[in-house]
Structures are given as structure tokens and as C-alpha cells.
Design a protein around this motif. Sequence first.
Motif, PDB file in Angstrom:
ATOM      1  N   THR A 162       2.223 -11.188   2.439  1.00  0.00           N
ATOM      2  CA  THR A 162       3.072  -9.738   2.076  1.00  0.00           C
ATOM      3  C   THR A 162       4.585 -10.035   2.597  1.00  0.00           C
ATOM      4  O   THR A 162       4.727 -10.636   3.648  1.00  0.00           O
ATOM      5  CB  THR A 162       2.601  -8.382   2.288  1.00  0.00           C
ATOM      6  N   VAL A 163       5.529  -9.085   2.150  1.00  0.00           N
ATOM      7  CA  VAL A 163       6.906  -8.848   2.617  1.00  0.00           C
ATOM      8  C   VAL A 163       6.857  -7.385   2.648  1.00  0.00           C
ATOM      9  O   VAL A 163       6.549  -6.685   2.010  1.00  0.00           O
ATOM     10  CB  VAL A 163       7.911  -9.376   1.609  1.00  0.00           C
ATOM     11  N   LYS A 164       7.896  -7.291   3.504  1.00  0.00           N
ATOM     12  CA  LYS A 164       8.414  -5.794   3.873  1.00  0.00           C
ATOM     13  C   LYS A 164       9.149  -5.242   2.693  1.00  0.00           C
ATOM     14  O   LYS A 164      10.351  -5.979   2.633  1.00  0.00           O
ATOM     15  CB  LYS A 164       9.017  -5.467   5.294  1.00  0.00           C
ATOM     16  N   SER A 165       8.959  -4.178   2.138  1.00  0.00           N
ATOM     17  CA  SER A 165       9.736  -3.678   0.880  1.00  0.00           C
ATOM     18  C   SER A 165      11.187  -3.175   1.525  1.00  0.00           C
ATOM     19  O   SER A 165      11.139  -2.557   2.400  1.00  0.00           O
ATOM     20  CB  SER A 165       9.170  -2.677   0.397  1.00  0.00           C
ATOM     21  N   PRO A 166      12.202  -3.527   1.033  1.00  0.00           N
ATOM     22  CA  PRO A 166      13.599  -3.242   1.607  1.00  0.00           C
ATOM     23  C   PRO A 166      13.815  -1.904   1.052  1.00  0.00           C
ATOM     24  O   PRO A 166      14.920  -1.318   1.265  1.00  0.00           O
ATOM     25  CB  PRO A 166      14.513  -4.325   0.754  1.00  0.00           C
ATOM     26  N   TYR A 167      12.920  -1.417   0.152  1.00  0.00           N
ATOM     27  CA  TYR A 167      13.106   0.294  -0.403  1.00  0.00           C
ATOM     28  C   TYR A 167      12.347   1.122   0.356  1.00  0.00           C
ATOM     29  O   TYR A 167      12.718   2.227   0.584  1.00  0.00           O
ATOM     30  CB  TYR A 167      12.797   0.177  -1.862  1.00  0.00           C
ATOM     31  N   SER A 168      11.049   0.816   0.634  1.00  0.00           N
ATOM     32  CA  SER A 168       9.963   1.804   0.970  1.00  0.00           C
ATOM     33  C   SER A 168       9.609   1.272   2.529  1.00  0.00           C
ATOM     34  O   SER A 168       9.131   2.234   3.198  1.00  0.00           O
ATOM     35  CB  SER A 168       8.884   2.055   0.268  1.00  0.00           C
ATOM     36  N   GLY A 169       9.719   0.261   2.704  1.00  0.00           N
ATOM     37  CA  GLY A 169       9.350  -0.331   3.938  1.00  0.00           C
ATOM     38  C   GLY A 169       7.868  -0.437   4.104  1.00  0.00           C
ATOM     39  O   GLY A 169       7.217  -1.283   5.158  1.00  0.00           O
ATOM     40  N   PRO A 218      16.128  -6.279  -6.150  1.00  0.00           N
ATOM     41  CA  PRO A 218      14.611  -6.741  -6.128  1.00  0.00           C
ATOM     42  C   PRO A 218      14.562  -8.501  -6.326  1.00  0.00           C
ATOM     43  O   PRO A 218      14.172  -8.728  -7.456  1.00  0.00           O
ATOM     44  CB  PRO A 218      13.987  -6.227  -7.056  1.00  0.00           C
ATOM     45  N   SER A 219      15.210  -9.250  -5.274  1.00  0.00           N
ATOM     46  CA  SER A 219      15.289 -10.671  -5.605  1.00  0.00           C
ATOM     47  C   SER A 219      14.063 -11.022  -5.676  1.00  0.00           C
ATOM     48  O   SER A 219      12.780 -10.545  -5.131  1.00  0.00           O
ATOM     49  CB  SER A 219      16.222 -11.163  -4.316  1.00  0.00           C
ATOM     50  N   TYR A 220      13.849 -12.198  -6.326  1.00  0.00           N
ATOM     51  CA  TYR A 220      12.773 -13.233  -6.568  1.00  0.00           C
ATOM     52  C   TYR A 220      11.385 -12.286  -6.995  1.00  0.00           C
ATOM     53  O   TYR A 220      10.210 -12.130  -6.406  1.00  0.00           O
ATOM     54  CB  TYR A 220      12.280 -13.777  -5.207  1.00  0.00           C
TER      55      TYR A 220
END
Length: 242
Positions: A162-169, A218-220
Motif C-alpha cells: 500500500t501507499v499512504k493516500s495524499p488525500y485522506s491519509g 493522483p500520480s501513477y
Amino acid sequence: MKLKLSIIILTTLLLQACLYPDSQKVENAPTNDEQLNEVQQAVNQYKDQNGGLLPIKNRGQQTPIFIKYPIDFTKLSDANILGQPPGNSYERGGPYSYVILDPENEVEVKVADVRVNQKLRSINYEINIYRNENLYPPYGEMINKGYFNINLEAIELDEVPTVKSPYSGQKLEIIINHEGKPLVDYRPDVYRILEKENINEYDGDLRYLLTDHYPIVPSYSPPMSLVDGEIIFKEHVSQTTE
């Protein structure tokens, strides 16, 4: 004298730690309107002074659309328009790459979270190792045509990357397309906007809902469409912001 000097130095360092907590360090600095506006004004001025040309770096045609037009701060500096990049920019050790969205029309300045790219690069390394040995990517369960979950057992992972969402965390899952390219599944963030804004129909690429509501791109990510209330990944969706 040496003891007093050591005490003074130690006291100074402690004071600096108090004045600049982790939340204020460059790498943790949030993107904000002031920084975005400053860069936006600089880009607009450069464009006006250079016959419509933009201060961007050259990227190949295959570069994902949202990171295809990164701002070249050297050009802004050489033109005496902007002294240095913002403190939260990648160029200054920060987590954001400043990019231009829709260079043909709006020329709007946004940011991309480079930490997403760093995580995908790590996963891509594991995918390539598997593909070199098996001649095909580690396909897991199909999400919809052309997109798959990652076969965790194939690349010896205990849990979904996973990655941490830059929008919601929140945590966003990493998936792969038919080529085995790792991408971020931003559907949870898009669903959140659809619900909040009570949107039942949407024409075009849903990723632009994110750029409409946030300063971060929303890159990639795979293109997304809304079909009967469900978000579907699409292989070919218009990349304009109509």
C-alpha cells in the motif's frame, strides 16, 4: 571554559529542537495555498514573458499524464522570476514535485507526492525479479479487464502493498495493469468525493474529481469511469479536463 561552551551549544540545539518540531521540518511541510499561488504566479509571468512557453522539463510521451509536465525551477530562477523552489518541493528535499496540469488550457499548478513513486519503485523491483524468472507479471485476481491485484505469494509478500493516500491519509492498495506496471488504486478517495458531493453520474476520467478538490494529483493511477454507480478502471480514457 570548554564546559561552558559545551553547555551553551547543547542548550542552543535543544532550543532549536523545540522551535522546529518534526511537523515543521521541510520533509513534513504540507502543501499550502501560499506556496501554490507563488509558483502559479511565477509560471503565469514566465508564460507571458516567453510567448506562451512554459517553464517545464521535457518528459517522454509515455510519462503518466499527471506528472508529465514538471516545473523547471531553474528556468524560473534564470528569468529572475522566482528565487528558489518552495520549501516543501522535491528540489529542496521536500515530498512534493510541482507540476502543471492541463498545459494547453488552464496551466494550473499542482503537486505530486514523490513518496508514492518511491514506494512503487520498490514494488516494481520485486515485480521485475518475478517477471525475469517467469516471463510474465505476478498476476493475482482480476479487478476488471486489464487490471489485477498482485499475487502476494508469487513475490513473497505477507500483505498487500500500500501507499499512504495524499488525500485522506488512509492506505491505498497497489495494483498492476496487464503489463505488470504497479499503480495506485485511488478508488476509495474517489468514492469518498462521490458520496460527499452526491454525484451519481460523471462523464470522463474520475481522477479529475481529485484534482478539482485537492492541490495534489493522483500520480501513477489508472483512468477511472463511473458505470452504474461503480468505479471501473479503463485502459483508454480521455486525458483532458473537459
